[in-house]
Scaffold this motif. Structure first.
Motif, PDB file in Angstrom:
ATOM      1  N   THR A 249       0.848  -1.191   0.000  1.00  0.00           N
ATOM      2  CA  THR A 249       0.000   0.000   0.000  1.00  0.00           C
ATOM      3  C   THR A 249       0.886   1.244   0.000  1.00  0.00           C
ATOM      4  N   PRO A 250       0.800   2.100  -1.033  1.00  0.00           N
ATOM      5  CA  PRO A 250       1.615   3.315  -1.040  1.00  0.00           C
ATOM      6  C   PRO A 250       1.078   4.333  -0.041  1.00  0.00           C
ATOM      7  N   PHE A 251       1.992   5.107   0.581  1.00  0.00           N
ATOM      8  CA  PHE A 251       1.526   6.117   1.526  1.00  0.00           C
ATOM      9  C   PHE A 251       2.221   7.465   1.387  1.00  0.00           C
ATOM     10  N   ALA A 252       3.278   7.580   0.624  1.00  0.00           N
ATOM     11  CA  ALA A 252       3.956   8.877   0.473  1.00  0.00           C
ATOM     12  C   ALA A 252       4.716   8.888  -0.842  1.00  0.00           C
ATOM     13  N   VAL A 253       4.684  10.045  -1.531  1.00  0.00           N
ATOM     14  CA  VAL A 253       5.385  10.214  -2.803  1.00  0.00           C
ATOM     15  C   VAL A 253       6.359  11.373  -2.672  1.00  0.00           C
ATOM     16  N   GLN A 254       7.552  11.188  -3.216  1.00  0.00           N
ATOM     17  CA  GLN A 254       8.584  12.224  -3.151  1.00  0.00           C
ATOM     18  C   GLN A 254       8.121  13.491  -3.847  1.00  0.00           C
ATOM     19  N   PRO A 255       8.209  14.648  -3.192  1.00  0.00           N
ATOM     20  CA  PRO A 255       7.796  15.909  -3.831  1.00  0.00           C
ATOM     21  C   PRO A 255       8.942  16.511  -4.637  1.00  0.00           C
ATOM     22  N   GLY A 256       8.607  17.561  -5.364  1.00  0.00           N
ATOM     23  CA  GLY A 256       9.625  18.365  -6.014  1.00  0.00           C
ATOM     24  C   GLY A 256      10.164  17.840  -7.322  1.00  0.00           C
ATOM     25  N   GLN A 257       9.719  16.665  -7.770  1.00  0.00           N
ATOM     26  CA  GLN A 257      10.226  16.098  -9.023  1.00  0.00           C
ATOM     27  C   GLN A 257       9.413  16.635 -10.203  1.00  0.00           C
ATOM     28  N   VAL A 258       9.585  17.913 -10.492  1.00  0.00           N
ATOM     29  CA  VAL A 258       8.748  18.588 -11.480  1.00  0.00           C
ATOM     30  C   VAL A 258       8.930  17.941 -12.848  1.00  0.00           C
ATOM     31  N   LEU A 259       7.833  17.446 -13.387  1.00  0.00           N
ATOM     32  CA  LEU A 259       7.782  16.826 -14.710  1.00  0.00           C
ATOM     33  C   LEU A 259       8.694  15.607 -14.836  1.00  0.00           C
ATOM     34  N   LEU A 260       9.035  14.965 -13.698  1.00  0.00           N
ATOM     35  CA  LEU A 260       9.880  13.765 -13.724  1.00  0.00           C
ATOM     36  C   LEU A 260       9.181  12.626 -12.980  1.00  0.00           C
ATOM     37  N   PRO A 261       8.036  12.168 -13.465  1.00  0.00           N
ATOM     38  CA  PRO A 261       7.285  11.152 -12.719  1.00  0.00           C
ATOM     39  C   PRO A 261       8.056   9.851 -12.536  1.00  0.00           C
ATOM     40  N   GLU A 262       8.871   9.438 -13.514  1.00  0.00           N
ATOM     41  CA  GLU A 262       9.558   8.161 -13.402  1.00  0.00           C
ATOM     42  C   GLU A 262      10.676   8.191 -12.370  1.00  0.00           C
ATOM     43  N   SER A 263      11.090   9.387 -11.951  1.00  0.00           N
ATOM     44  CA  SER A 263      12.148   9.507 -10.953  1.00  0.00           C
ATOM     45  C   SER A 263      11.611   9.635  -9.541  1.00  0.00           C
ATOM     46  N   CYS A 264      10.296   9.720  -9.379  1.00  0.00           N
ATOM     47  CA  CYS A 264       9.691   9.905  -8.057  1.00  0.00           C
ATOM     48  C   CYS A 264       9.817   8.638  -7.227  1.00  0.00           C
ATOM     49  N   ALA A 265      10.313   8.775  -6.001  1.00  0.00           N
ATOM     50  CA  ALA A 265      10.332   7.652  -5.068  1.00  0.00           C
ATOM     51  C   ALA A 265       8.983   7.571  -4.358  1.00  0.00           C
ATOM     52  N   VAL A 266       8.463   6.363  -4.240  1.00  0.00           N
ATOM     53  CA  VAL A 266       7.185   6.118  -3.575  1.00  0.00           C
ATOM     54  C   VAL A 266       7.430   5.182  -2.395  1.00  0.00           C
ATOM     55  N   ALA A 267       6.926   5.564  -1.217  1.00  0.00           N
ATOM     56  CA  ALA A 267       7.047   4.731  -0.023  1.00  0.00           C
ATOM     57  C   ALA A 267       5.821   3.841   0.099  1.00  0.00           C
ATOM     58  N   PHE A 268       6.067   2.565   0.420  1.00  0.00           N
ATOM     59  CA  PHE A 268       4.997   1.581   0.560  1.00  0.00           C
ATOM     60  C   PHE A 268       5.013   0.971   1.954  1.00  0.00           C
ATOM     61  N   ARG A 269       3.851   0.632   2.420  1.00  0.00           N
ATOM     62  CA  ARG A 269       3.676  -0.247   3.569  1.00  0.00           C
ATOM     63  C   ARG A 269       3.518  -1.659   3.018  1.00  0.00           C
ATOM     64  N   VAL A 270       4.359  -2.581   3.469  1.00  0.00           N
ATOM     65  CA  VAL A 270       4.331  -3.962   2.995  1.00  0.00           C
ATOM     66  C   VAL A 270       3.921  -4.841   4.165  1.00  0.00           C
ATOM     67  N   ASP A 271       2.716  -5.390   4.105  1.00  0.00           N
ATOM     68  CA  ASP A 271       2.165  -6.189   5.200  1.00  0.00           C
ATOM     69  C   ASP A 271       2.207  -7.668   4.848  1.00  0.00           C
TER      70      ASP A 271
END
Length: 365
Positions: A249-271
């Motif tokens: 389940t994703p819960f947070a996405v890295q901000p500030g990556q203007v127009l760079l969606p593929e470079s965004c880090a996404v934090a997940f909860r892994v249960d």
């Protein structure tokens, strides 16, 4: 989201829109009280906000950018809202008023609005869902929009708090994510229609880059996928996010990556059977990096700093107020061509998964 920590209390944590504060129900048993955490100083610290009577376990808390904590209490069919703040050794309380709600479903707070001043709630009705402004208005709680169908979820699509993504089910049909324009009296536009009969839900969004993380059964089973708001490519469902014996389940996405969606880090909860772990993934990296969470982590609570570090709050017997910081794993990050400039929201014809773009809505300029 709720989780049990070492003291036995059932607690959840919400972080303010700017990441400066967090709030949770502390204590245990029938002696629960709000607690505000300050996160933007050299060291995190907690301030208890007890009142003359304990809180119920289903009380919702939402911290605002000015340090006050919104409290949502349920009293039968009446929903009551107040703001709490520390006053020397005690707790100040500013009642905001209440909402009479039918027993059509639970009233719940939406995630903190991007400006940090306003707070909204979803109020289900018989055949529609109302969106109420419950803090930050001029006259107490007030309805701002009425959306046909039963709505759940809630993800902000821009940094102004104008566009809200909701998961809507109408007339017993599949669940589809829609965009609701609060500046236009709740005007609704299609957001996700991956396949005609699929359930397509929006999980998180990054307004700076346009990255969306979704959950859909269009591939034949529930899968996590990603796309770009207003992009020209279909939703993709990475194999690395398909873990048959675990729930991600994703819960947070890295901000500030203007127009760079593929470079965004996404934090997940892994249960899984062993408990909750932290996961980090980038679309460009094509790998879900997992690591143990700190003892007493509030699963699903955390935020990315502008520098790309993941901050996760935790509390245990040795550390009553702690924040663990993790750097995002290094992944190859090829720079994709930038998407077209964002435009005003606009609905488009729903399209099948194999043919067309994720979308229906572009970010407001």
């Amino acid at each position: 989201m709720t989780v049990r920590v070492n003291d036995g209390a059932t607690v959840g944590m919400t972080i303010s829109a700017d990441g400066a504060y967090a709030a949770r129900l502390a204590g245990g048993g029938e002696a629960l009280f709000p607690e505000r955490w300050t996160l933007d100083g050299p060291e995190p610290y907690a301030v208890p906000l007890p009142l003359h009577q304990p809180e119920e376990a289903d009380t919702e808390l939402l911290p605002l950018a000015d340090g006050r904590v919104l409290v949502h209490r349920r009293a039968g069919e009446r929903q009551m809202f107040s703001l709490l703040y520390p006053t020397g050794p005690g707790t100040g309380e500013l009642p905001l008023g209440g909402i009479e709600s039918p027993a059509a479903g639970p009233v719940r707070l939406l995630p903190p609005a991007p400006d940090g001043r306003r707070a909204y709630a979803l109020v289900p009705g018989g055949s529609s869902t109302a969106i109420w402004l419950v803090a930050g208005g001029a006259f107490g709680p007030e309805p701002v929009a009425e959306v046909p169908g039963r709505c759940s979820g809630g993800v902000w699509l821009d940094r102004t708090g104008q566009l809200l993504g909701l998961d809507r089910q109408s007339d017993g049909g599949p669940t589809k994510a829609v965009a609701v324009d609060l500046a236009r009296a709740g005007e609704v536009s299609p957001l996700l229609q991956i396949a005609e009969d699929s359930d397509d839900r929006l999980l998180v969004a990054a307004p700076d880059s346009g990255l969306l993380v979704v959950r859909s059964n269009a591939p034949g089973e529930d899968r996590i996928g990603w796309g770009v708001l207003g992009g020209s490519r279909p939703v993709r469902f990475p194999d690395c996010l398909r873990l048959p014996d675990r729930t991600v389940t994703p819960f947070a996405v890295q901000p500030g990556q203007v127009l760079l969606p593929e470079s965004c880090a996404v934090a997940f909860r892994v249960d899984g059977s062993e408990g909750s772990r932290l996961g980090v993934w980038r679309p460009s990296g094509r790998q879900l990096h997992q690591r143990p969470a700190p003892e007493g982590w509030f699963p699903g609570a955390g935020r990315w700093s502008d520098a790309g570090a993941l901050h996760v709050p935790y509390a245990n017997g040795a550390v009553p107020c702690g924040v663990a910081v993790f750097d995002a794993p290094a992944d190859p990050s090829p720079t994709p061509p930038p998407p077209p400039p964002p435009t005003r929201p606009a609905a488009c014809r729903p399209v099948p998964l194999q043919q067309a773009p994720l979308g229906g809505v572009r970010l407001a300029g």
